[in-house]
Every structure is written in structure tokens, then in C-alpha cells.
Design a protein around this motif. Structure first.
Motif, short mmCIF file in Angstrom:
data_model
loop_
_atom_site.label_atom_id
_atom_site.label_comp_id
_atom_site.label_asym_id
_atom_site.label_seq_id
_atom_site.Cartn_x
_atom_site.Cartn_y
_atom_site.Cartn_z
N VAL A 1 0.84 -1.19 0.00
CA VAL A 1 0.00 0.00 0.00
C VAL A 1 0.88 1.25 0.00
O VAL A 1 1.85 1.32 0.76
CB VAL A 1 -0.92 0.02 1.23
N VAL A 2 0.52 2.22 -0.83
CA VAL A 2 1.25 3.49 -0.92
C VAL A 2 0.26 4.63 -0.70
O VAL A 2 -0.83 4.63 -1.28
CB VAL A 2 1.93 3.64 -2.30
N LEU A 3 0.64 5.57 0.16
CA LEU A 3 -0.14 6.79 0.33
C LEU A 3 0.19 7.71 -0.83
O LEU A 3 1.34 8.10 -1.03
CB LEU A 3 0.21 7.47 1.66
N ALA A 4 -0.84 8.11 -1.59
CA ALA A 4 -0.62 8.99 -2.74
C ALA A 4 -0.26 10.39 -2.28
O ALA A 4 -0.83 10.90 -1.31
CB ALA A 4 -1.88 9.04 -3.59
N PRO A 5 0.67 11.03 -2.97
CA PRO A 5 0.96 12.44 -2.66
C PRO A 5 -0.26 13.30 -2.91
O PRO A 5 -0.89 13.19 -3.97
CB PRO A 5 2.10 12.78 -3.64
N ILE B 1 -6.01 22.59 9.79
CA ILE B 1 -6.87 21.46 10.20
C ILE B 1 -8.33 21.72 9.81
O ILE B 1 -9.12 20.79 9.69
CB ILE B 1 -6.75 21.19 11.72
N ARG B 2 -8.67 22.98 9.60
CA ARG B 2 -10.06 23.32 9.29
C ARG B 2 -10.57 22.57 8.06
O ARG B 2 -11.72 22.15 8.01
CB ARG B 2 -10.20 24.83 9.05
N LYS B 3 -9.70 22.41 7.04
CA LYS B 3 -10.16 21.79 5.80
C LYS B 3 -10.45 20.30 5.97
O LYS B 3 -11.08 19.68 5.10
CB LYS B 3 -9.13 21.99 4.68
N HIS B 4 -10.01 19.73 7.10
CA HIS B 4 -10.23 18.30 7.35
C HIS B 4 -11.53 18.00 8.07
O HIS B 4 -11.90 16.83 8.22
CB HIS B 4 -9.05 17.73 8.16
N VAL B 5 -12.22 19.03 8.56
CA VAL B 5 -13.42 18.82 9.39
C VAL B 5 -14.47 17.97 8.69
O VAL B 5 -14.96 16.97 9.23
CB VAL B 5 -14.02 20.18 9.82
N ALA B 6 -14.84 18.35 7.47
CA ALA B 6 -15.90 17.63 6.76
C ALA B 6 -15.52 16.18 6.52
O ALA B 6 -16.39 15.29 6.56
CB ALA B 6 -16.20 18.33 5.44
N TRP B 7 -14.24 15.93 6.26
CA TRP B 7 -13.81 14.55 6.00
C TRP B 7 -13.86 13.70 7.26
O TRP B 7 -14.36 12.57 7.23
CB TRP B 7 -12.40 14.56 5.43
N TYR B 8 -13.35 14.19 8.36
CA TYR B 8 -13.33 13.40 9.59
C TYR B 8 -14.74 13.09 10.09
O TYR B 8 -15.01 11.96 10.53
CB TYR B 8 -12.57 14.15 10.70
N PHE B 9 -15.62 14.07 10.04
CA PHE B 9 -16.92 13.90 10.67
C PHE B 9 -18.03 13.54 9.68
O PHE B 9 -19.20 13.63 10.01
CB PHE B 9 -17.28 15.18 11.45
N LEU C 1 -8.77 10.52 3.33
CA LEU C 1 -9.00 11.86 3.85
C LEU C 1 -9.93 11.79 5.05
O LEU C 1 -11.04 11.28 4.96
CB LEU C 1 -9.60 12.76 2.77
N GLY C 2 -9.48 12.31 6.18
CA GLY C 2 -10.28 12.25 7.39
C GLY C 2 -10.44 10.85 7.93
O GLY C 2 -11.25 10.59 8.82
N ARG C 3 -9.65 9.93 7.43
CA ARG C 3 -9.77 8.53 7.83
C ARG C 3 -8.40 7.85 7.78
O ARG C 3 -8.18 6.89 7.04
CB ARG C 3 -10.76 7.82 6.91
N PRO C 4 -7.44 8.33 8.57
CA PRO C 4 -6.10 7.75 8.53
C PRO C 4 -6.07 6.29 8.95
O PRO C 4 -5.13 5.56 8.60
CB PRO C 4 -5.30 8.64 9.49
N TRP C 5 -7.09 5.86 9.71
CA TRP C 5 -7.15 4.47 10.14
C TRP C 5 -7.44 3.51 8.99
O TRP C 5 -7.38 2.29 9.16
CB TRP C 5 -8.18 4.30 11.24
N LEU C 6 -7.74 4.05 7.79
CA LEU C 6 -7.91 3.18 6.63
C LEU C 6 -6.68 2.32 6.41
O LEU C 6 -6.77 1.18 5.95
CB LEU C 6 -8.20 4.01 5.38
N PHE C 7 -5.50 2.85 6.78
CA PHE C 7 -4.27 2.07 6.59
C PHE C 7 -4.21 0.89 7.56
O PHE C 7 -3.56 -0.12 7.27
CB PHE C 7 -3.05 2.99 6.73
N GLY C 8 -4.91 0.98 8.68
CA GLY C 8 -5.05 -0.17 9.56
C GLY C 8 -5.96 -1.21 8.95
O GLY C 8 -5.67 -2.43 9.01
N ILE D 1 -1.91 18.10 1.88
CA ILE D 1 -2.44 17.04 2.73
C ILE D 1 -1.34 16.14 3.30
O ILE D 1 -1.23 15.96 4.51
CB ILE D 1 -3.45 16.15 1.96
N THR D 2 -0.52 15.58 2.41
CA THR D 2 0.42 14.54 2.84
C THR D 2 1.73 15.14 3.36
O THR D 2 2.82 14.74 2.95
CB THR D 2 0.68 13.51 1.72
N ASN D 3 1.60 16.08 4.26
CA ASN D 3 2.78 16.61 4.95
C ASN D 3 3.20 15.64 6.04
O ASN D 3 2.57 14.59 6.25
CB ASN D 3 2.49 18.01 5.51
#
Length: 384
Positions: A22-26, A293-301, A241-248, A30-32
Motif C-alpha cells: 500500500v502506498v499513500l498517494a501524494p 486542520i479546518r479543511k479536514h473537518v468535513a472529512w473526519y466527521f 482523507l479524514g480517515r487515517p485508520w484506513l491504513f489499519g 495534505i500529505t505533509n
């Protein structure tokens, strides 16, 4: 979902062996380091930096130098470069290798953004086969023992496909893997990714690992892509996006385990806060981290009952203390909402006519009239 056997093979990219293919796409902005570190805390694989302009790196601009800096916990260190001038790209690769700044280098030939393609870069560049081949050959030579890979799209549009010819040239140049986002530049992120193109690429390129990218929203999607196309690994972008646990989830699925994160709202809130804290460390400025972090709100929730007023407040948060106060208003025991939290994330957009240099499609070889535009595409201010 289909479960692969526990002995599913690892992905080998040059000397690097990934237990999870699995590779995280640039992804720009986002991918800082902060997001990469967060994703690593849940899973495994290769986590690639934001796309960095090769000339900006050669000129050692402060921003480019900051973006190529990895946290000590990040290994292997992966950097993606964008460039259109063979000499400059080779210089950037040489610098990364000589200064021991990367364990893997990827070249971007898939960006569909108009400010990149209008100068002949990104997904437009493989149309000029001599230029593409020159860039890749010089970059591979400059990389030496560091694995160098390429990521591309199917082509400019359905009438100007380039991926098979470009992949053959890349394999001939000695790249360590080839990743295909199964859309054209014209499609942008709209519609459904054409996984049959990944299958066709895999059947064409037999001596180099082929990675598939496009519409992986879940671990089940990743397994299905591998099963349907035969690709050696997957590249995940907007799905995390807003779901880093997808890698788990992906690590479990490729290990043959039927387990999947179904996070409560409290779990999501904690991940969101952790992301913000890592951004503070990355930027060194709390106010800048909060703006980011503001731009991540909609994705996380996505899918959770949070309430419009609270969502709006989170999307304008100004400090970690304020963030704590707002997250404290959530019902932490609220269960995972299921399908409402799944599926597409990020903007899909609509198909659009690619913006290209005038006369770009008239010839498959680079014309002298396009040299000036290519020089502009290499300026540090050109972005990408």
C-alpha cells in the motif's frame, strides 16, 4: 469482502520491501509530515510526501526544504518530485541522494491541474515521448541505488492515451515501479476509475511492479482491485482523507484478517485532535496549524451527527484550547454510522478540457516553440 491469504506477497520496490503493498498517494496540502505520521500510527506501507517542484528544490527554497524534511520516525522516507526539464530533475534527484534525504523517489506525471498542464507538465508531459524518456532515464541514473518510480495517468484524454507507451519507456529506463491513476487528465477525478486500464498495464509490463490508483475508498476496494487487475499493490489517495485508520484496515485485509475500524465519534475526535497537534509540530505555529486542520473537518466527521453550528465552529477553530472545548461538546459514545461515513471523499469535479500549450498535440516530439513554456513550468512559483 474477499480476504487474501495470510501469505499475500509483500511489495518490493527496488531494495525496499513493504509488508503491506500500500502506498499513500501524494496530495498537495495534505500529505505533509503530520498526516504521514498519523497514517503510520494505524498501518503500514509507503507514505509519500507532497509533490515538490524540482527547480524549487535545486534552488533550495525554504518551503521546499521544509517539505522534504522527514520526522525521525518516518522510514522509509519517500519524496515525490515534479519537473519538466531533464537536467533540473536529475539535479534534484542527485541532491536528495547526495544529502541522504530520501529512501525512495517518485516522479509525478499524473497531475491534471491546469496550472501544471498548461505549461506541458504533469499528465500532459508523457505525450512528448522523447522528453518523458529523457527525464526518466536521467533521474534513474542520478538515483543510483535509491529506487526511483513513476506515477502517471492514462493520458490527456480518451483520444490521446499515453500510459502504455510511457510505461514501456519507464521500464526500459529501469524504474522500480509504475503507478497508474486509471483516469485521464480530462476526467480529472470525475466518474469511475477505469480499472481495466490497470489490468492492461499489468499484462503489458511484466518485469516491473505495477500499482493501481483510483477509487479505493475501503480495504475491500483495494482487495478487489488486486483481484480484478492483478496489480502488485495499490495507491490510496482521497479514500484516506479524514480517515487515517484506513491504513489499519488495509494492513488487516492484506494479512487475511477480517477486522475493520468502526470508530465511535470519540475515536474520530481523538484522531482529529492528534492530527492538529502534529500539525502544530510540523508548522511550528499553532495558528497556522489550526487554519490547516479546518479543511479536514468535513472529512473526519462525514456521516456523524455533529450539528451544523458545531461543524462551522470547528471549521473556524483558532487554537488548540478552542478545539478541545469544541470537541468536548461531542457525544463521544455516538456509534459508527456505517455507510454514511463510507464512500467517496474529496471533490470529484466534472470532466474538463485539459489546458495545454498551444500546438502541444500536433507532435509526439518536443518542439522548439514549447521550450519557453517548459522553462516557466519549472519556476518555483509555478506550483504543482
Amino acid at each position: 469482502m474477499t480476504i487474501l491469504p495470510a501469505t499475500a506477497p509483500a511489495l518490493r520496490i527496488g531494495p525496499l520491501e513493504l509488508d503491506v503493498p500500500v502506498v499513500l498517494a501524494p496530495m498537495a496540502g495534505i500529505t505533509n509530515t503530520a498526516f504521514r505520521r498519523l497514517c503510520r500510527e494505524y498501518g503500514a506501507g509507503l507514505y509519500v510526501s507532497e509533490m515538490i517542484t524540482s527547480r524549487a528544490l535545486v534552488e533550495r527554497t525554504p518551503e521546499s526544504m521544509r517539505l522534504i524534511t522527514h520526522h525521525e520516525s518516518e522510514t522509509p522516507r519517500s519524496i515525490q518530485l515534479y519537473g519538466v526539464d531533464p537536467k533540473t530533475v536529475a539535479e534534484a534527484v542527485t541532491m536528495l541522494v547526495a544529502e541522504d534525504r530520501a529512501d525512495h523517489i517518485d516522479l509525478n506525471f499524473g497531475c491534471p491541474v491546469p496550472k501544471v498542464t498548461r505549461k506541458g507538465g504533469g499528465a500532459a508531459l508523457p505525450w512528448k515521448r522523447d522528453l518523458f524518456r529523457d527525464i526518466v532515464e536521467r533521474a534513474v541514473k542520478a538515483a543510483g541505488d535509491i529506487p526511483l518510480t513513476v506515477k502517471m495517468r492514462k493520458g490527456i484524454d480518451s483520444d490521446h492515451l499515453t500510459y502504455l507507451e510511457a510505461a514501456k519507456a519507464a521500464e526500459g529506463a529501469g524504474v522500480a515501479s509504475i503507478a497508474l491513476h486509471a483516469r485521464t487528465a480530462a476526467e480529472f477525478y470525475s466518474g469511475a476509475a477505469d480499472w481495466s486500464a490497470i489490468e492492461k498495464l499489468k499484462s503489458t509490463i511484466t518485469g516491473t511492479p505495477v500499482l493501481g490508483n483510483g477509487d479505493i475508498w475501503s480495504a475491500a476496494d483495494a482487495l478487489r482491485m488486486v483481484e480484478e487487475t492483478g496489480c502488485d499493490g495499490v495507491v490510496v489517495g482521497r479514500g484516506c482523507l479524514g480517515r487515517p485508520w484506513l491504513f489499519g484496515d488495509l494492513a488487516a485485509a492484506f494479512a487475511g484478517e477480517e477486522r475493520k475500524y468502526e470508530p465511535t465519534l470519540g475515536f474520530v475526535a481523538d484522531a482529529f485532535k492528534r492530527h492538529a497537534e502534529l500539525l502544530v509540530e510540523f508548522f511550528g505555529e499553532e495558528d497556522r496549524a489550526c487554519r490547516d486542520i479546518r479543511k479536514h473537518v468535513a472529512w473526519y466527521f462525514k456521516g456523524y451527527a455533529v450539528g451544523g453550528e458545531l461543524r462551522a465552529s470547528l471549521a473556524t477553530v483558532e487554537s488548540l484550547q478552542q478545539l478541545d472545548d469544541l470537541l468536548g461538546q461531542l457525544d463521544r459514545e455516538q456509534p459508527y454510522p456505517g455507510a454514511d461515513a463510507e464512500g467517496q471523499r474529496g471533490r470529484a469535479g466534472t470532466p474538463k478540457n485539459p489546458v495545454l500549450p498551444q500546438g502541444w498535440l500536433d507532435s509526439r516530439e518536443l518542439q522548439e516553440t514549447h521550450q519557453a513554456e517548459l522553462i516557466e513550468a519549472e519556476l518555483s512559483t509555478s506550483g504543482g
